[in-house]
Design a protein around this motif. Structure first.
Motif, PDB file in Angstrom:
ATOM      1  N   GLU B  24       0.829  -1.215   0.000  1.00 44.78           N
ATOM      2  CA  GLU B  24       0.000   0.000   0.000  1.00 44.78           C
ATOM      3  C   GLU B  24       0.857   1.255   0.000  1.00 44.78           C
ATOM      4  O   GLU B  24       0.410   2.321  -0.439  1.00 44.78           O
ATOM      5  CB  GLU B  24      -0.892   0.061   1.244  1.00 44.78           C
ATOM      6  N   GLU B  95      -3.893 -13.925   7.386  1.00 44.88           N
ATOM      7  CA  GLU B  95      -3.886 -13.203   6.115  1.00 44.88           C
ATOM      8  C   GLU B  95      -2.888 -12.048   6.207  1.00 44.88           C
ATOM      9  O   GLU B  95      -2.882 -11.299   7.196  1.00 44.88           O
ATOM     10  CB  GLU B  95      -5.276 -12.613   5.839  1.00 44.88           C
ATOM     11  N   GLY B  97      -2.915  -9.263   4.707  1.00 46.88           N
ATOM     12  CA  GLY B  97      -3.615  -7.984   4.812  1.00 46.88           C
ATOM     13  C   GLY B  97      -4.071  -7.700   6.241  1.00 46.88           C
ATOM     14  O   GLY B  97      -4.058  -6.552   6.700  1.00 46.88           O
ATOM     15  N   ASP B  98      -4.483  -8.753   6.957  1.00 50.38           N
ATOM     16  CA  ASP B  98      -4.887  -8.585   8.354  1.00 50.38           C
ATOM     17  C   ASP B  98      -3.688  -8.146   9.194  1.00 50.38           C
ATOM     18  O   ASP B  98      -3.806  -7.298  10.081  1.00 50.38           O
ATOM     19  CB  ASP B  98      -5.446  -9.896   8.921  1.00 50.38           C
ATOM     20  N   ARG B 100      -1.102  -6.485   8.208  1.00 53.11           N
ATOM     21  CA  ARG B 100      -0.762  -5.084   7.899  1.00 53.11           C
ATOM     22  C   ARG B 100      -1.751  -4.111   8.538  1.00 53.11           C
ATOM     23  O   ARG B 100      -1.385  -3.010   8.942  1.00 53.11           O
ATOM     24  CB  ARG B 100      -0.723  -4.865   6.381  1.00 53.11           C
ATOM     25  N   ALA B 199     -11.157  -3.471  -1.745  1.00 48.08           N
ATOM     26  CA  ALA B 199     -10.628  -4.482  -0.827  1.00 48.08           C
ATOM     27  C   ALA B 199     -11.242  -4.271   0.548  1.00 48.08           C
ATOM     28  O   ALA B 199     -11.417  -3.145   1.002  1.00 48.08           O
ATOM     29  CB  ALA B 199      -9.109  -4.365  -0.752  1.00 48.08           C
ATOM     30  N   THR B 201     -11.084  -4.447   4.660  1.00 51.96           N
ATOM     31  CA  THR B 201      -9.996  -4.357   5.633  1.00 51.96           C
ATOM     32  C   THR B 201      -9.716  -5.740   6.226  1.00 51.96           C
ATOM     33  O   THR B 201      -8.578  -6.086   6.493  1.00 51.96           O
ATOM     34  CB  THR B 201     -10.334  -3.393   6.777  1.00 51.96           C
ATOM     35  N   ARG B 202     -10.786  -6.502   6.472  1.00 57.84           N
ATOM     36  CA  ARG B 202     -10.669  -7.897   6.909  1.00 57.84           C
ATOM     37  C   ARG B 202     -11.713  -8.694   6.151  1.00 57.84           C
ATOM     38  O   ARG B 202     -12.800  -8.179   5.908  1.00 57.84           O
ATOM     39  CB  ARG B 202     -10.972  -8.030   8.421  1.00 57.84           C
ATOM     40  N   GLN B 209     -11.527  -0.544   1.919  1.00 60.70           N
ATOM     41  CA  GLN B 209     -10.424   0.402   1.738  1.00 60.70           C
ATOM     42  C   GLN B 209     -10.689   1.214   0.480  1.00 60.70           C
ATOM     43  O   GLN B 209     -10.655   0.696  -0.624  1.00 60.70           O
ATOM     44  CB  GLN B 209      -9.102  -0.353   1.601  1.00 60.70           C
TER      45      GLN B 209
END
Lengths: 281, 326
Positions: B24, B95, B97-98, B100, B199, B201-202, B209
């Protein structure tokens, strides 16, 4: 409650059972019987599932956690709460007594000093809950028989999600399963003998209750006075767009509202738990 | 996690080397190539030692100042006492992403503390080279306003966590943070947008996002004002909501207002030396114009709120005139 006194006091009940009334009376008693100021009369007895308090006590944004992740952290949150002297000692609870999937007590007994458990005839709860949530009587009755999630929408609100099991299970969780000192009081007791009931509550949680302060607290927090204060100033805990938070509070008020079959079915479904807490008299 | 893919990126006021990919974040410009950088790496994170201090149930501090934060089933993080190394140990199956999400949240606040910066719980937006930090409790509408201002042509500086540079000379500055606004589905749809292609967030949350409609600020932006968002107290049943009010806070009120805007206030308060924290609070209160904005939280009220924010920016030039009377 003295500052720094160890252990938390829970005021636990199914919603619309008199929890707020007990908190208001205690809040007044703690101030020597002073009148309370609406629309936010009890800032010092907050709900244990407060999202803001969770975020601050844990140091993480609960809105980034899944409901189950947050639920599993609630025992740790409550221990941290108990270990933080600046936090209020008396908490409002609508959860049932229970365990997280990790097997931990949702309310760790070692940090709970006493529980005041408030119960009310489920037929009166059904009517009051319907008005509170702006749902039909039938939907409210279904919540009582099946349980419901509170504060679990598609986006977070000011409270963390709380699972309320069916009314009977909720009542019995506190009377049968909770290992802490539990005093169960009935809404009807508060109605019939507010002074005596408040004195019992104060004694149970170790709060000083001089006679004159008791008198003043009871006078300052009659249901009629609170309903009037809400009419004039509003009330932060009102959820409904159509109905005041403080209703008539009439014991047996369900009689004019619930159909006979619905009233009967609620009584039959919850007969054992009602008998356990003396609601059949 | 090959080092061949490592990049130098910009994260708020810092350069970072992302051994743990941080896609990101924008790549660092060439001129930052030699600057000191925070290393974000995957590494084992030990359990807190017996002599570590528990700050919250999830945050511990080692005697040498190392900070440890853990989100069960997501990751454990370690921030070195000097603030130049972040170790990340993702939980099995977590994950990326989680992981981050929490890196950009609480871990960013821990990094700020390690670097002597006071993190604010605020969305910061810029227009004409000046920034407004919009603070408020979780759910108060910060990100919604950020998205609305973004659509009105403002640039995003930071969402959720705002780091204000505290250099003694020159204006206060906010460096661009993570380039996204986190918004719940109802608000995305309230703006007439679709969540298709956004996307989450979770995976399990209805929070998305959103990329800023008019992009990010290109670099640090001088801070003109801090706006504290509040909702009016409820009135009697059936009464209309009160009109919007905007109040400039001064003196102790401004100081307390800034203090209420600190991100994870209790955690930061426990970690940051009191003298440093008070200096940062005082600096902000005296050098940024602090306003309280009380308004109903509804999409219908947005135009009026945006106009009020335009007004705050217009009457608060930055720098030496930062304390100018509105």
């Amino acid at each position: 409650m003295m500052a720094g006194e160890s252990g938390l006091v829970l005021i636990a009940s199914f919603p619309k059972s008199g929890n707020t009334w007990v908190r208001l009376a205690l809040a007044s008693l703690m101030r020597g019987g002073a009148p309370l100021s609406f629309p936010a009369p009890v800032p010092d007895i907050p709900i244990c599932a407060s999202r803001l308090r969770f975020d601050e006590l844990m140091g993480v944004e609960s809105a980034d956690l899944t409901p189950m992740e947050a639920y599993r952290l609630r025992p740790a949150m409550l221990r941290q709460w108990a270990a933080t002297p600046s936090e209020p000692r008396i908490l409002k609870v609508h959860d049932a007594w229970g365990r997280t999937p990790d097997g931990e007590s949702l309310f760790p007994p070692e940090v709970i000093r006493a529980v005041v458990h408030v119960v009310r005839d489920p037929r009166d709860v059904c009517v009051s809950f319907a008005a509170h949530l702006d749902v039909s009587i039938e939907t409210s009755a279904r919540y009582l028989s099946q349980g419901l999630w509170m504060a679990r929408g598609s986006r977070p609100v000011i409270q963390l999600p709380q699972w309320l099991p069916p009314w009977s299970e909720h009542v019995l969780s506190w009377t049968e399963d909770c290992p802490c000192p539990v005093l169960t009081i009935r809404f009807a007791d508060m109605r019939a003998d507010p002074r005596g009931t408040l004195a019992r509550i104060a004694h149970h949680i170790g709060l000083d209750s001089p006679a004159d302060a008791l008198d003043r607290a009871v006078a300052a927090t009659t249901l009629e006075a609170m309903a009037a204060a809400e009419r004039s100033f509003g009330f932060v805990e009102r959820q409904s767009k159509n109905n005041q938070f403080f209703g008539s509070g009439r014991v047996g008020g369900w009689r004019g509202v619930l159909s006979q079959p619905l009233g009967d079915s609620i009584r039959e479904a919850h007969a054992a738990a009602m008998a356990r807490v003396g609601l059949n008299e | 996690m090959g080092s061949q893919n490592t990049a130098r990126r910009v994260w708020g006021p810092w350069s970072v080397i992302d051994e743990v990919p941080l896609p990101e974040l924008p790549l660092a410009p060439l001129e930052q190539a030699g600057a000191p950088a925070i290393l974000v790496r995957e590494a084992a994170v030990p359990a807190p030692g017996a002599d570590w201090q528990q700050i919250t149930p999830l945050v511990h501090r080692a005697p040498d100042g190392t900070l440890r934060f853990e989100v069960p089933d997501i990751a454990a993080f370690l921030v070195s006492g000097d603030g130049w190394t972040v170790s990340v140990a993702p939980a099995s199956g977590a994950e990326a992403g989680d992981v981050r999400l929490f890196l950009y949240g609480t871990v960013q606040a821990l990094l700020a503390v390690a670097h002597g910066l006071l993190p604010l719980h605020a969305a910061t937006m810029a227009k004409d080279g000046r920034a407004l930090a919009i603070s408020g409790a979780s759910g108060a509408g910060k990100s919604t306003l950020a998205a609305a201002l973004s659509h009105a042509g403002w640039h995003l500086v930071a969402d959720d966590v705002t780091l204000v540079g505290a250099s003694p000379a020159g204006p206060l500055q906010v460096s661009p943070g993570v380039p996204r606004v986190k918004l719940w589905r109802d608000m995305v749809e309230g703006f007439g947008l679709t969540t298709d292609g956004l996307a989450r967030t979770r995976m399990e949350l209805e929070k998305f996002q959103l990329l800023p409609a008019h992009g990010m600020a290109a670099g640090p932006v001088p801070l003109a004002a801090l706006v504290l968002l509040e909702a009016p107290p409820p009135g009697p049943l059936g009464t209309p909501p009160p009109p919007l009010t905007l109040t400039r806070l001064r003196g102790q009120e401004a100081f307390l207002g800034v203090e209420s805007a600190v991100y994870r206030r209790r955690l930061v308060g426990a970690l940051m030396p009191a003298k440093q924290r008070l200096a940062a609070l005082g600096g902000l209160a005296s050098r940024a114009a602090v306003h309280r904005l009380v308004r109903v939280q509804s999409l219908a009220a947005l135009p009026e709120v945006l106009a009020a924010l335009e007004g705050v920016l217009a009457c608060n030039p930055v720098g030496a005139a930062g304390a100018a009377q509105p």
